[in-house]
Design a protein around this motif. Structure first.
Motif, mmCIF file in Angstrom:
data_model
loop_
_atom_site.group_PDB
_atom_site.id
_atom_site.type_symbol
_atom_site.label_atom_id
_atom_site.label_comp_id
_atom_site.label_asym_id
_atom_site.label_seq_id
_atom_site.Cartn_x
_atom_site.Cartn_y
_atom_site.Cartn_z
ATOM 1 N N ARG A 1 0.655 -1.211 0.323
ATOM 2 C CA ARG A 1 0.304 -0.455 -0.284
ATOM 3 C C ARG A 1 1.103 1.488 0.183
ATOM 4 N N VAL A 2 0.385 1.918 -0.646
ATOM 5 C CA VAL A 2 0.914 3.873 -0.798
ATOM 6 C C VAL A 2 0.823 4.701 0.819
ATOM 7 N N PRO A 3 1.550 5.111 1.003
ATOM 8 C CA PRO A 3 1.222 5.792 2.299
ATOM 9 C C PRO A 3 -0.499 6.882 1.876
ATOM 10 N N GLY A 4 -0.674 6.385 3.624
ATOM 11 C CA GLY A 4 -1.819 6.808 2.755
ATOM 12 C C GLY A 4 -3.127 6.797 2.503
ATOM 13 N N THR A 5 -2.938 5.479 1.878
ATOM 14 C CA THR A 5 -4.421 4.609 1.883
ATOM 15 C C THR A 5 -4.979 4.199 2.260
ATOM 16 N N ALA A 6 -4.357 3.372 3.710
ATOM 17 C CA ALA A 6 -4.550 2.768 4.205
ATOM 18 C C ALA A 6 -5.810 3.626 5.244
ATOM 19 N N TYR B 1 -7.366 4.938 8.012
ATOM 20 C CA TYR B 1 -7.449 5.559 9.578
ATOM 21 C C TYR B 1 -5.807 5.612 9.558
ATOM 22 N N ALA B 2 -5.104 5.307 8.556
ATOM 23 C CA ALA B 2 -3.182 5.524 8.688
ATOM 24 C C ALA B 2 -3.026 6.529 8.567
ATOM 25 N N ALA B 3 -2.282 6.935 9.489
ATOM 26 C CA ALA B 3 -1.173 8.515 8.832
ATOM 27 C C ALA B 3 -1.298 8.600 7.547
ATOM 28 N N GLY B 4 -1.379 9.957 6.944
ATOM 29 C CA GLY B 4 -1.356 10.482 5.813
ATOM 30 C C GLY B 4 -3.106 10.407 5.181
ATOM 31 N N SER B 5 -3.508 9.397 5.757
ATOM 32 C CA SER B 5 -5.395 9.159 4.867
ATOM 33 C C SER B 5 -5.850 10.210 5.248
ATOM 34 N N THR C 1 -10.655 7.821 3.811
ATOM 35 C CA THR C 1 -11.462 7.212 5.869
ATOM 36 C C THR C 1 -12.347 8.059 6.066
ATOM 37 N N ARG C 2 -12.719 9.023 5.417
ATOM 38 C CA ARG C 2 -13.523 9.945 6.115
ATOM 39 C C ARG C 2 -15.500 9.229 5.683
#
Length: 722
Positions: free
Chosen positions: A425-430, A432-436, A442-443
Motif C-alpha cells: 500500500r502507498v502511504p496514506g491509502t490505508a 485510518y492510517a497516518a496520511g489518510s 477514511t472519512r
C-alpha cells in the motif's frame, strides 16, 4: 462434381420414394372414414404481444379490428381466436373487449406473473467460457443471439408460440376437417381462401397444405378484390384433422418455432440454409408423413406498423435485429414486473427486521452497540471538503483517493507513469492510517459505518439522539450543496500518469458499502430525522450517481471485471436499486450475478482470480463476503442466489465449502495473517444454506460484532437476513 452427382441421385430417389408414398396416401385416404367427411375449416388466429421495436404498440389490436371489419365470411369455415399471454393487462382487456363486442369465439391463455417468476435464465446450460464475463465474452461482446438464448425459457413462456399453436390444434381438431392454427396477423381475401379450398378439394389425400405469406405494409390494399401480391414468405400450415404432428414447444419466438415443423414436414425453403448456433437444438428428423403436402393459395401478413422492416433484403436483416431486441426488451420488462411485485423500498434489504426487533434480548451485543454508538457520536460530520489533498480536477467536492498499489516509477524523475506493486500500500491509502487525511477514503468509511451504527442504536436502544447525529452525517456528505460529494467516482483510485489521471474503474469498490448504509438510511427515515427535502435530495444524488455508473467508461470496466470488482459493482448497483425502487436494474443484476458467478468459480469451487493475488486468503474471503451480501440483497425480493448452480454444478455454497476446507492450508492460501474471526460469518452462511451438509464445528468465531471495513463485513452483521 462427385458430390453434386450423389446429391442429384439422392434427390431423384427421394422423389421416386415420395411419389410412391403419395400414391399410398391416396389409397389410405380413400379407405379412411375421414374421406367421407365434407371439407370444413377452422381458422384459429393467435393474438400475441406487441413487441417493440419489431411491432408498433397497439398493432395487434388494430389488425384484429381490421380483420373483423373487412375479412369476408367463408363457407364452412369457423373462425376462432386465442388471446395468448398478453403481458400488458390493459391491452389484453382492450383486445378481449373488442372480441366480445363482435361476438367472437375465443380462448384466453393468461400471462401469470407468479408462474413467470419461477422461470430462470438459461445460463446453467452454458459453460463458463461462453458467458458474458468470461475472457471470450469480454473480448467479443455478447451477440443478440446470446442475449436471446439466455432468455430462452422466459421467452417460451411469454410468447408461447408453439404452445398456443398446439392449443389451437386441440380446439379445432373435433370441430373441422382442416385445421388452421395461424398467426393473429393473417388475413384472407375471398379469392385467396377460394384458392386454398380449391387446392385442398383437388388433393384431399395430402394431409398438409402450406400457404405462403405476403408481407403487407398498407392493409387498405387488401380491400381491392383484385389485389394479389407475390407470396414468398414463411408459410402458414393447414393440418388435416387425422394428423398427429404437434409443434415442438421447446422452440421459442425468434428461434424457428414454426420452421421446426417445416423441417419436420420437409417443406423446402430458405430456412434450410439458416445458420445454427452452438446452443441451438439439433435439427429434427423428418416425420413419417413428411412430404405429403401441397402448396395452397396465399395469405396476407398484415402491417406490423414498421414498414421499413418488411421490404427487401435490408428489411429482412433489420427485422432480425429488431426482433432480437424486442425479445430482450419484452423479457426484461416481465422480469422488472416480477421484481416490482415483491419490491418494497422501505423494507430492509440487508439487515433482518425480526432480528432487530429481538435484539434487546442480546445483552453482550447491546453493550458493543452502545459503546460503538457513543464513539460515533463523538465524530463528524464529515465532508469531502475536509481532505488536505485535491483531486486532479481541482474541484474540492470531487472524491479523491489514489490507487493503493500503484507507486511512482523509481527510474523516472517525475515517477510517471506509476507502476503496480500488488499488496504493497502507498502511504496514506490505508483506512485510518497516518496520511489518510489527505484523501477521502477514511472519512467516507466513517460516514458509512458511523451512520449505520447510530441508526441501529436509534432502532434497538431507542435513542433519538443517535438518529439526529446520523442525519447530520448524511446531510454533510450527500445532501448539503455546500459540502456534499459530487455524485461520481471519477477520481477514485487514480493511477498517476494513466487514464488522464482519472480512476480506471477499480475505485468504484470504495462505495461498495451502500448495501448496509442504505438500510441505515431506511431506519433513520422511519424516525423522522430526515425530512421530505432531505429524502428527495438524497435520492436525487443516488440517481445522478447511478447515471454515472451506467455511462462512465471507468464504471464499465468495473462492471466487466471477472474478479471481486465485478461482484462489488453488482452489490452496489443492486443495493441502490432496492432503495430507489428500480426493479428493472435489480432484475438485470440478478442475471449478471449468475453469469458472473460461473466465471469466478473454478471446477473445484475455488476462486482462481483471487488466489492469484499476493494476499489470496484475504481476497478469497473478501470476495465471498461480497457474494453473500449480494445474495442477501437479492433475497429481499425473493431471488434465491444461494441455490443457483452453474453448468458445472457449482455455486455460492460450493465456493464456501472450498474456502472452509482450504482456509488453513498454506500451500493453497499462503501464510498471510488475517483476523481469525472473519471466517465466522461465512461459516454461519454455510450452515444456513447447506442443510444437507455437516455443520462446521468452529462457530465460536461467529460472535464478533464489528470488523475492520477492509474485511467487507457489515457492522453488527449478526442482525443480517439469512
Amino acid at each position: 462434381m462427385g458430390n453434386a452427382l450423389i446429391s442429384a441421385k439422392q434427390n431423384a430417389e427421394y422423389r421416386r420414394e415420395l411419389g410412391k408414398r403419395i400414391e399410398a396416401a391416396r389409397e389410405t385416404y380413400t379407405a379412411s372414414p375421414i374421406s367421407q367427411i365434407a371439407d370444413s375449416f377452422m381458422l384459429v388466429r393467435i393474438i400475441g404481444n406487441d413487441l417493440e421495436p419489431r411491432h408498433r404498440k397497439g398493432q395487434s389490436f388494430d389488425n384484429v379490428l381490421f380483420i373483423l371489419d373487412n375479412e369476408p365470411v367463408f363457407d364452412a369455415c369457423e373462425k376462432f381466436w386465442i388471446v395468448n399471454r398478453i403481458v400488458d393487462t390493459d391491452e389484453e382487456a382492450r383486445i378481449i373487449g373488442l372480441l366480445e363486442s363482435r361476438r367472437q369465439n375465443f380462448h384466453t391463455i393468461p400471462f401469470e406473473l407468479d408462474q413467470y417468476r419461477k422461470i430462470s435464465w438459461d445460463v446453467e446450460q452454458l459453460v463458463a467460457g461462453d458467458l458474458r464475463f468470461s475472457e471470450k465474452g469480454r473480448a467479443s461482446g455478447q451477440s443478440a443471439r446470446y442475449e436471446t438464448h439466455i432468455r430462452r425459457s422466459k421467452n417460451l413462456y411469454v410468447m408461447n408460440n408453439n404452445g398456443a399453436r398446439n392449443a389451437a390444434l386441440a380446439i379445432a381438431r373435433d370441430r373441422a376437417k382442416w385445421l388452421m392454427p395461424w398467426d393473429g396477423n393473417c388475413y384472407l381475401t375471398d379469392s385467396a381462401f377460394q384458392r386454398i379450398r380449391s387446392a385442398i378439394e383437388k388433393n384431399p389425400h395430402l394431409p398438409y397444405a402450406v400457404v405462403p405469406m405476403a408481407r403487407i405494409v398498407d392493409n387498405a390494399l387488401l380491400l381491392d378484390q383484385s389485389f394479389q401480391p407475390p407470396a414468398e414468405e414463411e408459410p402458414q400450415i393447414i393440418f388435416r384433422a387425422d394428423t398427429t404432428q404437434l409443434f415442438d414447444e421447446n422452440y421459442g419466438y425468434g428461434r424457428r418455432p414454426k420452421i421446426e415443423m417445416l423441417w419436420r414436414l420437409a417443406v423446402p425453403g430458405p430456412w434450410d440454409r439458416y445458420r445454427d448456433d452452438a446452443w441451438d437444438f439439433p435439427r429434427p428428423v423428418r416425420a413419417a408423413d413428411a412430404g405429403l403436402l401441397q402448396k395452397a393459395g396465399w395469405v396476407a401478413r398484415l402491417d406490423s406498423g414498421r414498414s421499413h422492416l418488411e421490404i427487401g433484403k435490408a428489411g429482412f436483416v433489420a427485422r432480425l435485429v429488431s426482433r432480437d431486441q424486442a425479445i430482450v426488451d419484452m423479457v426484461d420488462q416481465c422480469d422488472a414486473k416480477a421484481v416490482a411485485a415483491r419490491l418494497d423500498t422501505s423494507r430492509l434489504a440487508f439487515y433482518d427486521e425480526d432480528a432487530l426487533a429481538h435484539a434487546v434480548k442480546d445483552g453482550p451485543i447491546l453493550h458493543h452497540l452502545e459503546t460503538a454508538a457513543g464513539q460515533a457520536l463523538a465524530r463528524g460530520p464529515f465532508s469531502v471538503l475536509d481532505k488536505t489533498g485535491l483531486a486532479p480536477s481541482g474541484d474540492p467536492q470531487d472524491y479523491f483517493h489514489p490507487a493503493p498499489y500503484w507507486w511512482p516509477a523509481p527510474d523516472r524523475p517525475d515517477g510517471l507513469p506509476y507502476i503496480r506493486r500488488d499488496g504493497e500500500r502507498v502511504p496514506g491509502t490505508a483506512l485510518y492510517a497516518a496520511g489518510s487525511e489527505t484523501y477521502d477514503r477514511t472519512r467516507l468509511q466513517r460516514v458509512f459505518d458511523d451512520t449505520t451504527v447510530l441508526a441501529l442504536a436509534a432502532t434497538v436502544l431507542d435513542g433519538h439522539h443517535y438518529a439526529v447525529h446520523a442525519a447530520r452525517l448524511i446531510r454533510a456528505w450527500f445532501i448539503d450543496p455546500r459540502t456534499r460529494m459530487n455524485p461520481h467516482l471519477r477520481y477514485a483510485q487514480v493511477r498517476s500518469g494513466h487514464d488522464n489521471n482519472e480512476g480506471s474503474g477499480h475505485g468504484i469498490i470504495e462505495l461498495k458499502d451502500f448495501y448496509f448504509f442504505l438500510d441505515a438510511v431506511r431506519l433513520l427515515e422511519r424516525t423522522g430525522v430526515l425530512g421530505d427535502e432531505d429524502r428527495e435530495a438524497f435520492r436525487a444524488w443516488l440517481g445522478s450517481y447511478c447515471e454515472w455508473l451506467d455511462t462512465a467508461p471507468a464504471a464499465a470496466t468495473a462492471f466487466c471485471s471477472s474478479s471481486n470488482q465485478g461482484t462489488y459493482y453488482d452489490l452496489q448497483r443492486a443495493s441502490i436499486a432496492t432503495f430507489l425502487g428500480d426493479s428493472a436494474t435489480l432484475a438485470k443484476i440478478s442475471l449478471y450475478a449468475r453469469e458472473r458467478l460461473a466465471t469466478q468459480i473454478a471446477a473445484d469451487g475455488s476462486l482462481p482470480r483471487e488466489l492469484s493475488r499476493t494476499r489470496p486468503r484475504h481476497y478469497a474471503m473478501f470476495t465471498l463476503q461480497g457474494w453473500t451480501s449480494l445474495a442477501r440483497v437479492l433475497s429481499s425480493v425473493g431471488d434465491n442466489l444461494w441455490q443457483h448452480k452453474t453448468a458445472e454444478g457449482l455455486g455460492l455454497v460450493q465456493a464456501l465449502h472450498w474456502l472452509v476446507a482450504h482456509e488453513n492450508k498454506p500451500h493453497t492460501m499462503s501464510a498471510e495473517t488475517v483476523d481469525p474471526d472473519r471466517l465466522g460469518p461465512l461459516l454461519l452462511d454455510l450452515t444456513h444454506h447447506d442443510p444437507a451438509g455437516m455443520p462446521p464445528a468452529d462457530l465460536g468465531r461467529a460472535t464478533k460484532p464489528i470488523f475492520h471495513p477492509d474485511e467487507a463485513i457489515a457492522p453488527f452483521w449478526l442482525w443480517r437476513r439469512r
